[in-house]
Design a protein around this motif. Sequence first.
Motif, PDB file in Angstrom:
ATOM      1  N   MET A   1      75.137  51.107  13.423  1.00 49.10           N
ATOM      2  CA  MET A   1      73.950  51.206  13.233  1.00 49.10           C
ATOM      3  C   MET A   1      73.293  52.068  12.229  1.00 49.10           C
ATOM      4  O   MET A   1      72.337  52.224  11.957  1.00 49.10           O
ATOM      5  CB  MET A   1      73.281  51.615  14.669  1.00 49.10           C
ATOM      6  N   THR A   2      74.262  53.047  11.897  1.00 45.68           N
ATOM      7  CA  THR A   2      73.986  54.290  11.163  1.00 45.68           C
ATOM      8  C   THR A   2      73.483  53.749   9.629  1.00 45.68           C
ATOM      9  O   THR A   2      72.622  54.209   8.941  1.00 45.68           O
ATOM     10  CB  THR A   2      75.119  55.130  10.751  1.00 45.68           C
ATOM     11  N   GLU A   3      74.067  52.705   9.188  1.00 49.16           N
ATOM     12  CA  GLU A   3      73.607  51.951   7.778  1.00 49.16           C
ATOM     13  C   GLU A   3      72.230  51.577   7.969  1.00 49.16           C
ATOM     14  O   GLU A   3      71.386  51.659   6.914  1.00 49.16           O
ATOM     15  CB  GLU A   3      74.807  50.834   7.483  1.00 49.16           C
ATOM     16  N   PHE A   4      71.964  50.836   9.151  1.00 46.52           N
ATOM     17  CA  PHE A   4      70.714  50.336   9.338  1.00 46.52           C
ATOM     18  C   PHE A   4      69.770  51.427   9.212  1.00 46.52           C
ATOM     19  O   PHE A   4      68.601  51.498   8.929  1.00 46.52           O
ATOM     20  CB  PHE A   4      70.475  49.639  10.825  1.00 46.52           C
ATOM     21  N   VAL A   5      69.891  52.517  10.007  1.00 52.44           N
ATOM     22  CA  VAL A   5      68.948  53.669  10.309  1.00 52.44           C
ATOM     23  C   VAL A   5      68.829  54.330   8.721  1.00 52.44           C
ATOM     24  O   VAL A   5      67.948  54.592   8.498  1.00 52.44           O
ATOM     25  CB  VAL A   5      69.474  54.693  10.980  1.00 52.44           C
ATOM     26  N   ASP A   6      70.024  54.269   8.081  1.00 54.31           N
ATOM     27  CA  ASP A   6      69.864  54.960   6.622  1.00 54.31           C
ATOM     28  C   ASP A   6      69.109  53.901   5.984  1.00 54.31           C
ATOM     29  O   ASP A   6      68.093  54.460   5.065  1.00 54.31           O
ATOM     30  CB  ASP A   6      71.478  55.132   5.890  1.00 54.31           C
ATOM     31  N   GLN A   7      69.127  52.658   5.662  1.00 54.90           N
ATOM     32  CA  GLN A   7      68.371  51.694   5.151  1.00 54.90           C
ATOM     33  C   GLN A   7      66.877  51.916   5.331  1.00 54.90           C
ATOM     34  O   GLN A   7      65.925  51.928   4.436  1.00 54.90           O
ATOM     35  CB  GLN A   7      68.812  50.311   5.201  1.00 54.90           C
ATOM     36  N   ILE A   8      66.615  52.267   6.799  1.00 48.69           N
ATOM     37  CA  ILE A   8      65.336  52.058   7.064  1.00 48.69           C
ATOM     38  C   ILE A   8      64.726  53.676   6.641  1.00 48.69           C
ATOM     39  O   ILE A   8      63.659  53.455   5.989  1.00 48.69           O
ATOM     40  CB  ILE A   8      64.865  52.303   8.750  1.00 48.69           C
ATOM     41  N   ARG A   9      65.410  54.620   6.625  1.00 51.81           N
ATOM     42  CA  ARG A   9      64.921  55.747   6.350  1.00 51.81           C
ATOM     43  C   ARG A   9      64.642  55.785   4.703  1.00 51.81           C
ATOM     44  O   ARG A   9      63.651  56.122   4.091  1.00 51.81           O
ATOM     45  CB  ARG A   9      65.781  57.081   6.393  1.00 51.81           C
ATOM     46  N   VAL A  10      65.720  55.231   3.922  1.00 50.54           N
ATOM     47  CA  VAL A  10      65.382  54.991   2.447  1.00 50.54           C
ATOM     48  C   VAL A  10      64.151  54.327   2.046  1.00 50.54           C
ATOM     49  O   VAL A  10      63.281  54.670   1.093  1.00 50.54           O
ATOM     50  CB  VAL A  10      66.699  54.253   1.880  1.00 50.54           C
ATOM     51  N   ARG A  11      63.946  52.972   2.778  1.00 46.38           N
ATOM     52  CA  ARG A  11      62.784  52.160   2.480  1.00 46.38           C
ATOM     53  C   ARG A  11      61.611  52.919   3.026  1.00 46.38           C
ATOM     54  O   ARG A  11      60.385  52.780   2.336  1.00 46.38           O
ATOM     55  CB  ARG A  11      62.880  50.964   3.141  1.00 46.38           C
ATOM     56  N   VAL A  12      61.575  53.750   4.135  1.00 49.17           N
ATOM     57  CA  VAL A  12      60.434  54.453   4.532  1.00 49.17           C
ATOM     58  C   VAL A  12      60.174  55.624   3.278  1.00 49.17           C
ATOM     59  O   VAL A  12      58.840  55.690   3.021  1.00 49.17           O
ATOM     60  CB  VAL A  12      60.638  54.967   5.983  1.00 49.17           C
ATOM     61  N   LEU A  13      60.931  56.162   2.937  1.00 51.61           N
ATOM     62  CA  LEU A  13      60.522  57.363   1.903  1.00 51.61           C
ATOM     63  C   LEU A  13      59.818  56.743   0.740  1.00 51.61           C
ATOM     64  O   LEU A  13      59.260  57.307   0.015  1.00 51.61           O
ATOM     65  CB  LEU A  13      61.914  58.142   1.700  1.00 51.61           C
ATOM     66  N   GLY A  14      60.478  55.708   0.141  1.00 46.19           N
ATOM     67  CA  GLY A  14      60.092  54.981  -0.897  1.00 46.19           C
ATOM     68  C   GLY A  14      58.461  54.546  -0.680  1.00 46.19           C
ATOM     69  O   GLY A  14      57.838  54.620  -1.582  1.00 46.19           O
ATOM     70  N   ALA A  15      58.209  53.709   0.531  1.00 43.97           N
ATOM     71  CA  ALA A  15      56.974  53.421   0.779  1.00 43.97           C
ATOM     72  C   ALA A  15      55.951  54.711   0.801  1.00 43.97           C
ATOM     73  O   ALA A  15      54.706  54.448   0.572  1.00 43.97           O
ATOM     74  CB  ALA A  15      56.972  52.740   2.209  1.00 43.97           C
ATOM     75  N   LEU A  16      56.534  55.592   1.441  1.00 44.14           N
ATOM     76  CA  LEU A  16      55.581  57.015   1.631  1.00 44.14           C
ATOM     77  C   LEU A  16      55.481  57.378  -0.016  1.00 44.14           C
ATOM     78  O   LEU A  16      54.291  57.835  -0.260  1.00 44.14           O
ATOM     79  CB  LEU A  16      56.165  57.764   2.372  1.00 44.14           C
ATOM     80  N   ASP A  17      56.357  57.135  -0.817  1.00 46.27           N
ATOM     81  CA  ASP A  17      56.059  57.773  -2.252  1.00 46.27           C
ATOM     82  C   ASP A  17      55.108  57.014  -2.891  1.00 46.27           C
ATOM     83  O   ASP A  17      54.209  57.279  -3.382  1.00 46.27           O
ATOM     84  CB  ASP A  17      57.505  57.875  -2.745  1.00 46.27           C
ATOM     85  N   ASP A  18      55.502  55.388  -2.661  1.00 44.80           N
ATOM     86  CA  ASP A  18      54.490  54.426  -3.200  1.00 44.80           C
ATOM     87  C   ASP A  18      52.815  54.640  -2.693  1.00 44.80           C
ATOM     88  O   ASP A  18      51.869  54.703  -3.472  1.00 44.80           O
ATOM     89  CB  ASP A  18      54.703  53.005  -2.877  1.00 44.80           C
ATOM     90  N   LEU A  19      53.001  54.993  -1.425  1.00 43.64           N
ATOM     91  CA  LEU A  19      51.579  55.369  -0.712  1.00 43.64           C
ATOM     92  C   LEU A  19      50.835  56.516  -1.364  1.00 43.64           C
ATOM     93  O   LEU A  19      49.719  56.467  -1.493  1.00 43.64           O
ATOM     94  CB  LEU A  19      51.772  55.541   0.717  1.00 43.64           C
ATOM     95  N   ALA A  20      51.680  57.554  -1.718  1.00 43.29           N
ATOM     96  CA  ALA A  20      51.036  58.841  -2.290  1.00 43.29           C
ATOM     97  C   ALA A  20      50.476  58.553  -3.512  1.00 43.29           C
ATOM     98  O   ALA A  20      49.580  59.048  -4.019  1.00 43.29           O
ATOM     99  CB  ALA A  20      52.184  59.796  -2.151  1.00 43.29           C
ATOM    100  N   GLN A  21      51.294  57.707  -4.321  1.00 40.38           N
ATOM    101  CA  GLN A  21      50.946  57.328  -5.830  1.00 40.38           C
ATOM    102  C   GLN A  21      49.845  56.708  -5.620  1.00 40.38           C
ATOM    103  O   GLN A  21      48.782  56.708  -6.565  1.00 40.38           O
ATOM    104  CB  GLN A  21      52.063  56.505  -6.435  1.00 40.38           C
ATOM    105  N   ALA A  22      49.489  55.591  -4.931  1.00 40.78           N
ATOM    106  CA  ALA A  22      48.377  54.583  -4.854  1.00 40.78           C
ATOM    107  C   ALA A  22      47.198  55.462  -4.383  1.00 40.78           C
ATOM    108  O   ALA A  22      46.143  55.503  -5.013  1.00 40.78           O
ATOM    109  CB  ALA A  22      48.468  53.426  -3.623  1.00 40.78           C
ATOM    110  N   ARG A  23      47.558  56.583  -3.486  1.00 37.46           N
ATOM    111  CA  ARG A  23      46.342  57.313  -3.125  1.00 37.46           C
ATOM    112  C   ARG A  23      45.937  58.172  -4.246  1.00 37.46           C
ATOM    113  O   ARG A  23      44.565  58.403  -4.474  1.00 37.46           O
ATOM    114  CB  ARG A  23      46.668  58.308  -1.976  1.00 37.46           C
ATOM    115  N   ALA A  24      46.929  58.672  -5.059  1.00 42.36           N
ATOM    116  CA  ALA A  24      46.444  59.455  -6.238  1.00 42.36           C
ATOM    117  C   ALA A  24      45.535  58.868  -7.279  1.00 42.36           C
ATOM    118  O   ALA A  24      44.813  59.405  -7.889  1.00 42.36           O
ATOM    119  CB  ALA A  24      47.710  60.220  -6.691  1.00 42.36           C
TER     120      ALA A  24
END
Length: 61
Positions: A1-24
């Motif tokens: 399950m740790t790989e699953f959790v790691d992948q979720i976290r990586v994708r969440v951080l990417g989406a948060l970065d993309d959201l910040a760029q879109a807001r900017a």
Amino acid sequence: MTEFVDQIRVRVLGALDDLAQARAAGDDYRIQIHTGELESFARLAAENDLRVPELEPFRAA
């Protein structure tokens, strides 16, 4: 399950970065897309009993 959790976290951080760029950029369409993506990740995390603090603002009421 740790790989699953790691992948979720990586994708969440990417989406948060993309959201910040879109807001900017003031890009309402991209803001909606990335917000929806983060809401989906929040549902996925909840369904799998994962705690991802970055997703708290995107959890359904």
